[in-house]
Write an enzyme that holds these catalytic residues in place. Structure first.
Site, PDB file in Angstrom:
ATOM      1  CE  LYS A 110       6.587  -3.930   3.286  1.00  0.00           C
ATOM      2  NZ  LYS A 110       7.009  -4.967   2.177  1.00  0.00           N
ATOM      3  N   GLY A 123       7.873   0.651  12.720  1.00  0.00           N
ATOM      4  CA  GLY A 123       6.567   0.246  11.997  1.00  0.00           C
ATOM      5  C   GLY A 123       6.337   1.267  10.865  1.00  0.00           C
ATOM      6  CG  ASP A 249       9.788 -14.263   7.607  1.00  0.00           C
ATOM      7  OD1 ASP A 249      10.758 -14.950   7.507  1.00  0.00           O
ATOM      8  OD2 ASP A 249       9.676 -13.013   7.454  1.00  0.00           O
TER       9      ASP A 249
END
Ligand code: AMP
Ligand code: MG
Length: 481
Positions: A110, A123, A249
């Protein structure tokens, strides 16, 4: 050196629209700051043979194992009620590690760089947020609550720009899978029917193999996911955990706590407790969590409708019958759980008043949730405190009367269900500050080691139990994006 982890990639047998192959973006100078050796061993990863440089390269994504097939997963989700296309915008899955017991675990980086789902994001992730996820997820694990685990944290040597400049970091996390309610919403809304069928079959095979012969697989699957979510939320309520962003999600199909962001533990009992800076309406407040879980499960049911019955009308009717059972099932299990916190093995409907009275008293007196149950467990209360007041003493008499028949059993239940230690917000912040501002990991390591034995009510660690007055006033947590 060639490194292989014996990874499998079953998810990639699904239609290619469900993921995008993508490599982590290399970082400047990775440096390992945390490695969970115990977890590595459980997974059957032999990391001890590697030096720090190799480990830093591996857990930053600068070097992926030979047998990795890195990819980002596609999913959608309802965020604060709004349906949106999402996907792993800053996470990259290396593959599935099959443990010596034959269970598949996703290994995911991550903060490892942009993906086709990054939208406007960089990101990346920053050190403090990744250490927070490591600490809280490990704390949850040792509290006995299903959760993704944390395997490693690496600093990247690159800055990350948020409200201020921060140290970039990458967390390696491990989960039974990263299938989400949002994965089903994605398949249903953006693709032909076959995708949903494939995803359902895959999820059943991976997480609910006992349903393979069910008459109505989609319905049985829905009910099984609902049950696991129910259990999970009950566990959160037991320890005062507030997830903070229960978007669809972030709701896992195997029923684990995932996607730690602005999560925190409640100190003073108040169902409206909310710490997340972006949750101004309190949608994801402590006491709202069961309602949100119910709402999110409605989204899952809705995505599964074509598989439940050919005619929408019939499917709706069948799904509604199942989902309508959630509130009553929750109430029953919640009372059982609260009963156990009070040492009651088999709750009776009349116990609800006993539990409610205590909670009401706690709220009116701003009593600490964890410590109140700890004092009950010890049967010892701080002197000259709210616990000396007649209203509490009156309640105590009723409670003792209720459990007096089997005090030994009551003690055992209370010891098992009431932690002596939870991650206290001020201590978490202190540990994260020391680590990210001064490079000092000592407070973090000390706190982590206390949280690895949360039920052992040992002496000499009072610092980890005390809650400074008004410590939560204005306390806010952030998504870490
Ligand atoms: P989360 O709140 O962590 O569950 O993230 C919600 C969505 O935003 C997911 O699709 C993430 O992948 C995406 N996201 C969060 N932070 C970033 C980032 N820095 N760069 C790209 N995507 C991100
Ligand atoms: Mg998420």
């Amino acid at each position: 050196m060639e490194i292989t982890w014996n990874l499998e990639h079953t998810y990639q047998q699904l239609p290619s629209a469900l993921f995008s192959p993508i490599h982590p973006t290399p970082v400047k100078s990775p440096q390992l700051v945390l490695l969970n050796q115990r977890l590595a061993q459980d997974l059957g990863l032999d990391l001890e043979k590697h030096d720090d440089q190799t480990l830093s390269a591996l857990f930053s994504g600068n070097q992926v194992p030979q047998d990795a097939q890195p990819m980002a997963q596609a999913y959608a989700g309802h965020q604060f009620g709004q349906f949106t296309m999402l996907g792993d915008g800053r996470a990259i899955l290396l593959g599935e590690k099959v443990t010596p017991e034959g269970v598949h675990y996703d290994i995911q980086l991550k903060g490892s760089g942009r993906t086709p789902y990054s939208r406007g994001g960089d990101g990346r992730a920053h050190l403090s947020a990744m250490l927070r996820e490591y600490l809280i997820s490990e704390a949850m694990h040792y509290l006995g609550i299903p959760t993704s685990r944390s395997l490693a944290v690496v600093i990247t040597g690159e800055p990350v720009y948020r409200e201020k400049v921060r140290h970039g970091a990458i967390l390696t996390r491990v989960a039974q899978s990263h299938l989400r309610v949002g994965t089903f919403e994605y398949a249903r809304n953006f693709h032909e029917g076959q995708y949903l069928k494939d995803l359902l079959q895959y999820s059943i095979a991976r997480h609910y193999p006992e349903l393979e012969k069910a008459e109505n697989q989609a319905l049985s699957f829905f009910e099984a996911v609902m049950n696991r979510q129910l259990d999970l939320i009950i566990q959160w309520m037991r320890v005062g955990f507030i997830h903070g962003v229960m978007n669809t999600d972030n709701m896992s199909i195997p029923g684990e706590t995932i996607d730690y962001g602005p999560c925190a533990f409640m100190n003073a009992y108040d169902p409206m407790t909310v710490f997340s800076s972006i949750d101004s309406q309190g949608r994801y407040a402590y006491g709202n969590q069961p309602f949100v879980a119910h709402w999110n499960l409605g989204c899952l049911a809705s995505a599964l409708l074509p598989e439940i019955a050919p005619k929408t009308e019939d499917a709706l009717k069948i799904a509604r019958e199942s989902i309508d059972r959630f509130p009553a099932a929750y109430e029953t299990r919640w009372l059982e759980m609260m009963g156990q916190k009070l040492g009651i093995e088999k709750t009776k409907p009349s116990d609800k008043a006993l539990v409610d009275d205590l909670l009401h008293w706690m709220k009116s007196n701003q009593a600490d949730y964890t410590n109140t149950f700890l004092y009950l467990r010890r049967n010892k209360f701080p002197e000259e405190s709210i616990y000396d007041k007649p209203d509490f003493k009156g309640w105590l008499i009723l409670w003792k009367d209720r459990i007096s028949a089997d005090w030994k059993k009551a003690q055992e239940l209370m010891d098992q269900n009431n932690p002596a230690f939870i991650p206290r917000n001020h201590l978490v912040e202190e540990a994260l500050d020391a680590a990210s501002n001064n490079g000092d990991m000592k407070p973090f390591q000390e706190l982590l080691s206390v949280l690895q034995k949360p039920y052992a009510d040992v002496q000499g660690l009072e610092k980890y139990q005390e809650v400074p007055v008004e410590v939560d006033k204005g306390y806010q947590t952030f998504c870490g994006t």
